[in-house]
Design a protein around this motif. Structure first.
Motif, PDB file in Angstrom:
ATOM      1  N   PHE A 198       0.860  -1.175   0.000  1.00 12.28           N
ATOM      2  CA  PHE A 198       0.000   0.000   0.000  1.00 12.28           C
ATOM      3  C   PHE A 198       0.903   1.235   0.000  1.00 12.28           C
ATOM      4  N   PRO A 199       1.143   1.811  -1.192  1.00 12.33           N
ATOM      5  CA  PRO A 199       2.118   2.903  -1.306  1.00 12.33           C
ATOM      6  C   PRO A 199       1.767   4.092  -0.429  1.00 12.33           C
ATOM      7  N   ASP A 200       2.803   4.766   0.065  1.00 13.12           N
ATOM      8  CA  ASP A 200       2.579   5.973   0.858  1.00 13.12           C
ATOM      9  C   ASP A 200       3.041   7.231   0.114  1.00 13.12           C
ATOM     10  N   GLN A 201       3.399   7.068  -1.177  1.00 13.91           N
ATOM     11  CA  GLN A 201       3.844   8.212  -1.964  1.00 13.91           C
ATOM     12  C   GLN A 201       2.798   8.661  -2.986  1.00 13.91           C
ATOM     13  N   GLU A 202       1.854   7.790  -3.279  1.00 14.60           N
ATOM     14  CA  GLU A 202       0.852   8.118  -4.291  1.00 14.60           C
ATOM     15  C   GLU A 202      -0.423   7.324  -4.052  1.00 14.60           C
ATOM     16  N   ILE A 203      -1.524   7.831  -4.549  1.00 14.45           N
ATOM     17  CA  ILE A 203      -2.782   7.106  -4.490  1.00 14.45           C
ATOM     18  C   ILE A 203      -2.825   6.132  -5.663  1.00 14.45           C
ATOM     19  N   ASN A 204      -3.096   4.887  -5.360  1.00 20.67           N
ATOM     20  CA  ASN A 204      -3.159   3.852  -6.382  1.00 20.67           C
ATOM     21  C   ASN A 204      -4.267   4.143  -7.380  1.00 20.67           C
ATOM     22  N   THR A 205      -3.972   4.078  -8.659  1.00 20.20           N
ATOM     23  CA  THR A 205      -4.997   4.299  -9.679  1.00 20.20           C
ATOM     24  C   THR A 205      -5.789   3.029  -9.988  1.00 20.20           C
ATOM     25  N   ASN A 206      -5.341   1.908  -9.432  1.00 18.18           N
ATOM     26  CA  ASN A 206      -6.024   0.631  -9.638  1.00 18.18           C
ATOM     27  C   ASN A 206      -7.203   0.517  -8.676  1.00 18.18           C
ATOM     28  N   ASP A 207      -8.412   0.394  -9.197  1.00 16.37           N
ATOM     29  CA  ASP A 207      -9.598   0.319  -8.354  1.00 16.37           C
ATOM     30  C   ASP A 207     -10.012  -1.114  -8.016  1.00 16.37           C
ATOM     31  N   THR A 208      -9.152  -2.069  -8.289  1.00 12.64           N
ATOM     32  CA  THR A 208      -9.477  -3.459  -8.020  1.00 12.64           C
ATOM     33  C   THR A 208      -9.491  -3.727  -6.522  1.00 12.64           C
ATOM     34  N   THR A 209     -10.575  -4.319  -6.038  1.00 13.98           N
ATOM     35  CA  THR A 209     -10.672  -4.668  -4.621  1.00 13.98           C
ATOM     36  C   THR A 209     -10.156  -6.091  -4.401  1.00 13.98           C
TER      37      THR A 209
END
Length: 258
Positions: free
Chosen positions: A51-62
């Motif tokens: 879970f990156p702390d530098q950017e919001i993940n663009t992948n919406d897969t749950t």
């Protein structure tokens, strides 16, 4: 068999997985292949994810197993030393991973959220503005995303290979605010049975001996005594949990934690 998810299966997550393994099929997340192999060997389903702390993940897969889970426990640590914006990004990414989940969620937080003052502390002693900005920031972010979330503010986690005399400890006449890892599992078990939602509890053993009493007992210098408790100091109270859940600690005295 019912299914339970544990996000961030480190030291505590592994012990919680073992605690619930008889009643649930356990799904875990980890960040490395080595950790995955260890968890698989113990019979747990494993997903490798960071879970990156530098950017919001663009992948919406749950999470693939999300719709099968009865409950979720989030044990991903959040540090006082980390920048708040980084923590927010990490937990935004966790939120996306479990988006839409509407069953019980338990967020593992810390009594480190409270100021270091020599008073007895309950969940309502301080306003949000008086709490540590990183910890309350993450708690509130997750509450906004998942209104049903239960926040557990744990004392210092002990038991097994964690014991106080291993560490370099200052202010040894201060009382300890510790919790045995076994009790964390039983508290969650109790909350699941009572269908708790939206609760915030301090999870700290009911007795608060001095640090020196704990260390001396572990080193075999003195015998255990539940009567020799320090007067005053910073004490985090679990009275709300004890009363509302009718909970009795399995390990109430940190002097004798094993």
């Amino acid at each position: 068999m019912k299914q339970l998810g544990i996000i961030g299966c480190g030291w505590l997550g592994l012990r919680l997985a073992k605690h619930f393994a008889n009643a649930y099929q356990i799904h875990t997340t980890t960040t490395s292949i080595i950790k995955k192999e260890n968890l698989l060997a113990q019979g747990f389903d494993v997903t490798i994810i960071a879970f990156p702390d530098q950017e919001i993940n663009t992948n919406d897969t749950t999470w693939d197993c999300l719709h099968e889970l009865e409950a979720l426990i989030i044990t991903v640590p959040f540090s006082k030393q980390m920048e708040l914006v980084q923590l927010q990004k990490r937990f935004e990414n966790i939120s996306k991973f479990i988006a839409g989940f509407n069953k019980p969620i338990f967020l593992i937080s810390s009594t480190g959220i409270y100021p270091d003052v020599n008073v007895e502390i309950n969940e309502h002693t301080f306003t949000d503005d008086e709490l540590h900005k990183n910890l309350i920031g993450v708690e509130n972010l997750m509450r906004e995303k998942f209104t049903q979330i239960n926040v557990l503010r744990l004392g210092g986690i002990m038991g097994d290979d964690r014991y106080l005399s291993k560490y370099n400890v200052s202010n040894q006449e201060q009382p300890v605010n510790h919790i045995h890892y076994q009790d964390i599992g039983y508290v969650i078990e109790k909350m699941l049975a009572k269908n708790c939602a939206g609760k915030t509890y301090n999870v700290v053993a009911s007795l608060h001996p001095s640090k020196s009493a704990v260390i001396n007992y572990q080193k075999g210098i003195t015998a255990s005594s539940i009567d020799d408790m320090p007067v005053g100091g910073r004490v985090v109270s679990s009275a709300a949990l004890i009363q509302e859940l009718n909970y009795t600690f399995i390990n109430p005295n940190p002097i004798t934690f094993k």
